[in-house]
Design an enzyme around this catalytic site. Structure first.
Site, PDB file in Angstrom:
ATOM      1  CD  GLU A  74      -2.873  -1.414   0.400  1.00 40.11           C
ATOM      2  OE1 GLU A  74      -2.701  -0.941  -0.740  1.00 40.11           O
ATOM      3  OE2 GLU A  74      -3.874  -2.059   0.747  1.00 40.11           O
ATOM      4  CE1 TYR A 120     -11.448  16.615  23.046  1.00 39.55           C
ATOM      5  CE2 TYR A 120      -9.548  15.404  22.229  1.00 39.55           C
ATOM      6  CZ  TYR A 120     -10.077  16.390  23.034  1.00 39.55           C
ATOM      7  OH  TYR A 120      -9.264  17.169  23.808  1.00 39.55           O
TER       8      TYR A 120
HETATM    9  P1  13P Z   1       1.045  -4.954   3.588  1.00 38.23           P
HETATM   10  O1  13P Z   1       1.371  -6.157   4.434  1.00 38.23           O
HETATM   11  O2  13P Z   1       1.575  -5.050   2.189  1.00 38.23           O
HETATM   12  O3  13P Z   1       1.408  -3.670   4.289  1.00 38.23           O
HETATM   13  O4  13P Z   1      -0.537  -4.912   3.433  1.00 38.23           O
HETATM   14  C1  13P Z   1      -1.323  -5.016   4.590  1.00 38.23           C
HETATM   15  C2  13P Z   1      -2.606  -4.289   4.413  1.00 38.23           C
HETATM   16  O5  13P Z   1      -3.115  -3.774   5.381  1.00 38.23           O
HETATM   17  C3  13P Z   1      -3.254  -4.238   3.091  1.00 38.23           C
HETATM   18  O6  13P Z   1      -4.247  -3.272   3.071  1.00 38.23           O
END
Ligand code: 13P
Length: 211
Positions: A74, A120
């Site tokens: 990501e 908040y």
């Molecule tokens: P990664 O392990 O590549 O960071 O992906 C985890 C995740 O949360 C995908 O949305």
């Protein structure tokens, strides 16, 4: 902060979020932007509860892997947020239970999927738009994020989870926690009649506590 301090911050907050049950398995990713524009991001398939400073990935502002383990799949939506939000220095993306449950509901108005419940929530999150579903790691997801990131500190990815940015990792973590707690309130309240904050109260909060 220097790079080794930022690496230590990622390890510390990863363990904190994992310990609080907001991160599980190998889901979620954290990043910080350094003054030279490079990004430190958690490695793909790593558990946020068990990171070590040296394994954290460093990528260029264009997404080129420089050092450390292979970066989160990501990383491209993290880069998109940084490009659209010059004030952002950190991003938290998790799959926490109540926020993900909210992302799985059908929403009539996708421009803001949280009712205005508490001060908040307004101060830390603001409006929470829902983006369509994309496969994790899909570059089209990063494109969709880029389109709205400029106007929002937090976004919710359908059937997936939130992306929250902040001026520091602590700021982004606090905002993420507020989002999860607000989503929890939504489910606790359920179908009962809700006393929403008024437009005047929201405007007053935004003036007193600008994001
Ligand atoms: P990664 O392990 O590549 O960071 O992906 C985890 C995740 O949360 C995908 O949305």
């Amino acid at each position: 902060m220097k790079e080794d301090e930022l690496r230590a911050e990622i390890v510390k907050f990863g363990a904190l979020l994992y310990g609080r049950g907001l991160a599980h398995g190998s889901a979620g990713n954290l990043s910080v932007r350094q003054e030279d524009g490079t990004i430190l991001v958690t490695p793909t398939n790593s558990s946020l509860g068990f990171l070590s400073p040296g394994q954290i990935s460093k990528v260029s502002a264009e997404g080129i892997h420089l050092v450390g383990d292979p970066p989160s799949k990501e990383a491209f939506f993290h880069l998109a947020v940084y490009q659209e939000r010059p004030e952002a220095s950190a991003i938290v993306h998790l799959h926490s239970t109540h926020a993900v449950a909210l992302s799985c509901l059908c929403h009539e108005d996708t421009s803001d999927v949280l009712p205005p419940l508490t001060a908040y929530q307004i101060m830390r999150i603001g409006r929470l738009p829902l983006l369509p579903y994309f496969r994790p790691g899909d570059r089209k997801l990063a494109d969709a994020v880029r389109q709205i990131a400029g106007g929002h500190k937090a976004m919710l990815l359908a059937n997936h989870g939130p992306i929250v940015s902040g001026k520091s990792l602590q700021d982004a973590v606090h905002a993420y926690e507020e989002l999860e707690e607000t989503a929890k309130l939504v489910f606790l309240i359920g179908d009962r009649p809700v006393s929403r904050l008024t437009c005047e109260a929201i405007a007053d909060l935004n003036e007193a506590f600008p994001n």
